[in-house]
Design a protein around this motif. Sequence first.
Motif: not given
Length: 188
Positions: A10-11, A161-163, A121-123, A116-117
């Motif tokens: 991703v990206d 990032l940890e969250v 990436v999250n989405s 970006v994480a």
Amino acid sequence: MDQTTALLIVDMQMEMTFRTEAGRPRATPQAEDRVTDLVAGFRSAGLPVLHVHHDAPQPESPFRRDAPGGAPMPCAAPMGDEPVFWKTGSSGFVDTGLEDHLRKNGITRLVIVGGVAAFCVNSTARSAANLGFEVLVPEDALIAFALPSRHGGDIDADVALEVILSALHAGFGKVLPTQEVLDQLPTD
């Protein structure tokens, strides 16, 4: 892992490099190396490698396919007939044809890496899980910048990032080191 598993990048576009070189606070300085390892491992194993790139609709955005920032990073440049899905929003599944491609090719598990994480990436990982795909996220193959706080200032990149990884692991997939993914790839 077999042909039902794909690496989804991703990206991984040059704007990430430009932001890093400009000094933007970032976690996971080894992300590009781990993406390189995963790309090589998947290609060597003959497993699918898929790419999602951001093509922002705003003419001033650096994330446009015709802008220097929109070009793929060398560690994640598509090869041969590897599919590239262009998105204009955060999730790699919205209006890209990615879901149809995965279903038509029998892909049920995604190893999701990139940047970006906190955003795309999250989405994309959450969308994948919500659509019924098994999601694996290599924690060290993600670009994670400091996150602007709603109260002003920034949230430290490592904390952000940890969250994000904890939330993904709690409800959307499995978070693991790159080496654990590589250890599961078929060899000759």
